[in-house]
Structures are given as structure tokens and as C-alpha cells.
Design an enzyme around this catalytic site. Structure first.
Site, mmCIF file in Angstrom:
data_model
loop_
_atom_site.group_PDB
_atom_site.id
_atom_site.type_symbol
_atom_site.label_atom_id
_atom_site.label_comp_id
_atom_site.label_asym_id
_atom_site.label_seq_id
_atom_site.Cartn_x
_atom_site.Cartn_y
_atom_site.Cartn_z
ATOM 1 N N CYS A 244 2.064 -6.358 2.487
ATOM 2 C CA CYS A 244 1.153 -5.875 1.449
ATOM 3 C C CYS A 244 1.566 -6.390 0.065
ATOM 4 O O CYS A 244 1.431 -7.576 -0.196
ATOM 5 C CB CYS A 244 1.066 -4.347 1.501
ATOM 6 S SG CYS A 244 -0.357 -3.695 0.610
ATOM 7 N N GLN B 85 2.075 -10.376 -1.443
ATOM 8 C CA GLN B 85 1.572 -10.961 -2.689
ATOM 9 C C GLN B 85 2.714 -11.507 -3.545
ATOM 10 O O GLN B 85 2.590 -12.581 -4.151
ATOM 11 C CB GLN B 85 0.773 -9.913 -3.455
ATOM 12 C CG GLN B 85 -0.476 -9.452 -2.716
ATOM 13 C CD GLN B 85 -1.036 -8.150 -3.253
ATOM 14 O OE1 GLN B 85 -0.627 -7.662 -4.307
ATOM 15 N NE2 GLN B 85 -1.979 -7.572 -2.526
ATOM 16 N N ASN C 132 -4.527 -1.439 2.578
ATOM 17 C CA ASN C 132 -4.607 -0.669 1.341
ATOM 18 C C ASN C 132 -4.193 -1.569 0.188
ATOM 19 O O ASN C 132 -3.026 -1.624 -0.172
ATOM 20 C CB ASN C 132 -3.701 0.563 1.426
ATOM 21 C CG ASN C 132 -3.682 1.342 0.122
ATOM 22 O OD1 ASN C 132 -4.489 1.090 -0.770
ATOM 23 N ND2 ASN C 132 -2.772 2.272 0.006
ATOM 24 N N HIS D 183 -1.003 -3.690 7.042
ATOM 25 C CA HIS D 183 0.147 -2.837 7.361
ATOM 26 C C HIS D 183 0.398 -2.825 8.870
ATOM 27 O O HIS D 183 -0.237 -2.060 9.600
ATOM 28 C CB HIS D 183 -0.099 -1.404 6.875
ATOM 29 C CG HIS D 183 -0.053 -1.248 5.397
ATOM 30 N ND1 HIS D 183 1.075 -0.859 4.721
ATOM 31 C CD2 HIS D 183 -0.998 -1.451 4.460
ATOM 32 C CE1 HIS D 183 0.819 -0.814 3.423
ATOM 33 N NE2 HIS D 183 -0.426 -1.180 3.240
ATOM 34 N N ASP E 111 2.791 -1.530 10.327
ATOM 35 C CA ASP E 111 3.378 -0.226 10.682
ATOM 36 C C ASP E 111 2.300 0.768 11.090
ATOM 37 O O ASP E 111 2.607 1.779 11.733
ATOM 38 C CB ASP E 111 4.178 0.327 9.509
ATOM 39 C CG ASP E 111 3.433 0.242 8.201
ATOM 40 O OD1 ASP E 111 3.003 1.288 7.690
ATOM 41 O OD2 ASP E 111 3.273 -0.867 7.654
#
Length: 364
Positions: free
Chosen positions: A245, A249, A287, A330, A332
Site C-alpha cells: 500500500c 508507493q 484502501n 492488502h 493480509d
């Protein structure tokens, strides 16, 4: 019921009913498309400074269970819902959503037409807004967002290193707003983890003698974390590296790519992602409000490994020279599908491969 107001930066006001904490907060208004997982989302530090609106029409029906927290002290600015369940029904429940938000000083507003508001955000982009009990409070709160948005990672990260001990590979996790589920995935693989603050230097990371380094998720604009880039450039040459995430970046920026702010981002647990080499499709938990500019990748030592099927945004990168890779989603998966959890195994396999290579070189 007590009235509460959602006030936008353009002065528009939406009236609803108050729940949660009796405090006034401002943030970027974003929407999450997940049908469940409201607790994991609210406690995800990637929502620091954001007012989180749930598109599913009813939330709170299974209550709160502390085992599902993704952080100890959630920093979500506020919660917007169409309807909040009056009665909680789940054997794991420990408190209601209303009680949980009160405990963590997070305001909520309900009775909102979240479908209409989501359509507006998709058309106009994610606006700045405030949750207030007095409309006159909003302008000053919204104005203050500009400065606070630059400190989101610092506010979300641990300030002191700490261990998550085990007997396996030594993994350093650099915490930019870490989700507990990342630690759970590493623990399931017996990794001996040390978590370091977001401002950790390359030398501090290497002093831990890691077999691999994981760059965690986190909130806000990756360009507000420039200090991490030198650390990443050094680490990727020394040990295998895995970014998730915001970590993805930052990995991209450190290697010369550019990032941009998306119109309304990806927030939900149903985003289809294609692995380019295999054409494998994974449904993923996401997200983020920023993404890597695909055109900027061509001029770097990175190549794109994954793409989002809906809008073709960059979802994965790998270094051409070093054992380093990253994904925007993600793996996870808390909450969400576990399609991509194999990436943690891939990370450990890369570590094994590198260690075997070093042993061969030493024996030559």
C-alpha cells in the site's frame, strides 16, 4: 435523537442523527464498498484523517470484537452511515459500535443517504468535510486540515521500536501506519519481527540484521514522507524488500516513479487485480487515495506486475535488478478475501533464494 451535521468545504450541509463521540472533527470524506469489516476499517491507520462512509446500508449489526482491531488507537476522523443497528447479535460481540466510537473519541452521523452521496463523490471527487453539532464550527476545522495532512504518517507510526518475537526469519517492518493483520501473517510463518518507526534510517534497519524488510501501509500522500526514500534505496540493495500500500508507493517514488491523487480512490474488499505474467485474477482488499503513475514506470528500473481490472491502475511493481517488489492492495486481507495472501510466502521464498545465492558465492 440528537442532530449532527455533515458540512462540506463548499458550504453544503447535510443533517443527520448523531452517534459515537460528541466531538467535532474534519477530514476527507471517502467511501468504503465493503459489506462487512467496519471494525477493521475504522481501526486501519490508513484512514487517519479521513471521514469514512460505508456504502452498505446497515452497519454495527455484529458489534465489536477486540480481536479484530487493526490498531490499538484508531485515528479515523469520523464515520458516516445510512443506518446503525439498534441490536447487536453475534457470539463474539464485546461492545456496540456506538460504544466503541465513544471510547475512541470518533464522531458518527447516521440517517444519511449514503448511496446519493457516494454517487456525488464518484462524480466530483472526495471532498473535505466536517462532522459537527454546530454548523459554525466547520469552516475552521476544514481550514486546519491542510497542515495536519502532512503529519499523518508521523501520527500513525510507532515512535519506539518493538519486537514481535518468533523463531524464524528476521523481518524488519517499517511502520508507516501498520495493520496488525500484517504482523499476524508474519507470525503464522514464524517470522521473528522487529517493528521500527517510519523515520528509521537505513543503518538502523540494517543494525537489526534482517533477512528481509517489509514497508507497511499507512495514510495520506506518499510525497509527504520524503525521508523514507533514501532508506528504501539503500535497503533494496542489501536485503529483500516487500512494500504494501503506502509502502508500495514509497518504493515507487524511491526508484524514480511518480504518484498522483486519485479522484475517489479504492476502498473496499472486492477489487479485482490481474497478475500480468500469469493472467491470474485475485479479488483484493484495498484502501488508498493515491496511485503510481503507470507512464512514469517505464523510465525506471521497475516493471509493473499487477493491474486493477476496473481502471488499469498500477497494483504491483518489481525491481529489475534487486530482490524487491510491492503491491498496492492488502494481501493480509483483514477484512476481505485471502486470494493474495500467498505474497507473504513469495517474500519468504525470495529471502531463501537470496540466502542460497550468497552461500554459493561464499563457497566459490
Amino acid at each position: 435523537m440528537k442532530k449532527r451535521y455533515l458540512v462540506f468545504e463548499n458550504g453544503e450541509v447535510i443533517e443527520g442523527e448523531a452517534f459515537g463521540a460528541d466531538v467535532a472533527r474534519a477530514g476527507e470524506l471517502v467511501f468504503n464498498t465493503g459489506m462487512t469489516g467496519y471494525q477493521e476499517s475504522i481501526t486501519d491507520q490508513s484512514y487517519n484523517g479521513e471521514i469514512l462512509m460505508f456504502t452498505y446500508p446497515l452497519i454495527g449489526n455484529y458489534g465489536i470484537n477486540f480481536d479484530d482491531d487493526e490498531s490499538v488507537a484508531p485515528t479515523t476522523a469520523g464515520v458516516v452511515a445510512h443506518e446503525v443497528a439498534r441490536t447487536v447479535s453475534n457470539w463474539r460481540n464485546q461492545m456496540s459500535l456506538d460504544e466503541f466510537l465513544k471510547q475512541h473519541h470518533i464522531p458518527g452521523i447516521k440517517g444519511i443517504d449514503t448511496r446519493a452521496l457516494t454517487k456525488k463523490i464518484r462524480t466530483q471527487g472526495a471532498p473535505k468535510a466536517a462532522l459537527v453539532d454546530e454548523v459554525t464550527q466547520a469552516p475552521a476545522l476544514i481550514t486546519s486540515l491542510e497542515q495536519s495532512s502532512k503529519q499523518l504518517v508521523k501520527a500513525s507510526s510507532t515512535h519506539n521500536a518493538y519486537p514481535n518475537p518468533n523463531t524464524g526469519k528476521r523481518i524488519v517492518v517499517v511502520d508507516f501506519g501498520l495493520k496488525h493483520s500484517i504482523l499476524r501473517e508474519l507470525a503464522e510463518r514464524n517470522c521473528n519481527v522487529t517493528v521500527l518507526p517510519s523515520d528509521a534510517t537505513a543503518q538502523q534497519v540494517l543494525n537489526c540484521k534482517p533477512d528481509g524488510v517489509l514497508l507497511s501501509n499507512g495514510p495520506g500522500d506518499p510525497k509527504n514522507v520524503p525521508a523514507a526514500l533514501d532508506m528504501i534505496r539503500t535497503i533494496q540493495q542489501e536485503v529483500p524488500l516487500f512494500g504494501i500500500c503506502l509502502g508500495h508507493q514509497l518504493f515507487a517514488l524511491a526508484n524514480g516513479c511518480d504518484t498522483f491523487k486519485m479522484k475517489f480512490g479504492h476502498r473496499g474488499f472486492n477489487h479485482p487485480v490481474k497478475e500480468i505474467v500469469t493472467n491470474r485474477i485475485d479479488f483484493t482488499s484495498q484502501n488508498h487515495g493515491y496511485a503510481v503513475d503507470a507512464q512514469s514506470v517505464a523510465k525506471t528500473e521497475l516493471f509493473i506486475t499487477h493491474e486493477e481490472i476496473n481502471d488499469n491502475t498500477v497494483e504491483g511493481l518489481r525491481h529489475k535488478k534487486y530482490p524487491a517488489f510491492s503491491v498496492q492492495f492488502h494481501p493480509d486481507a483483514a477484512p476481505g478475501p485471502h486470494d493474495a495472501s500467498h505474497l507473504f510466502d513469495d517474500f519468504l521464498e525470495i529471502i531463501d533464494s537470496q540466502q542460497r545465492q550468497k552461500e554459493l558465492e561464499q563457497n566459490v
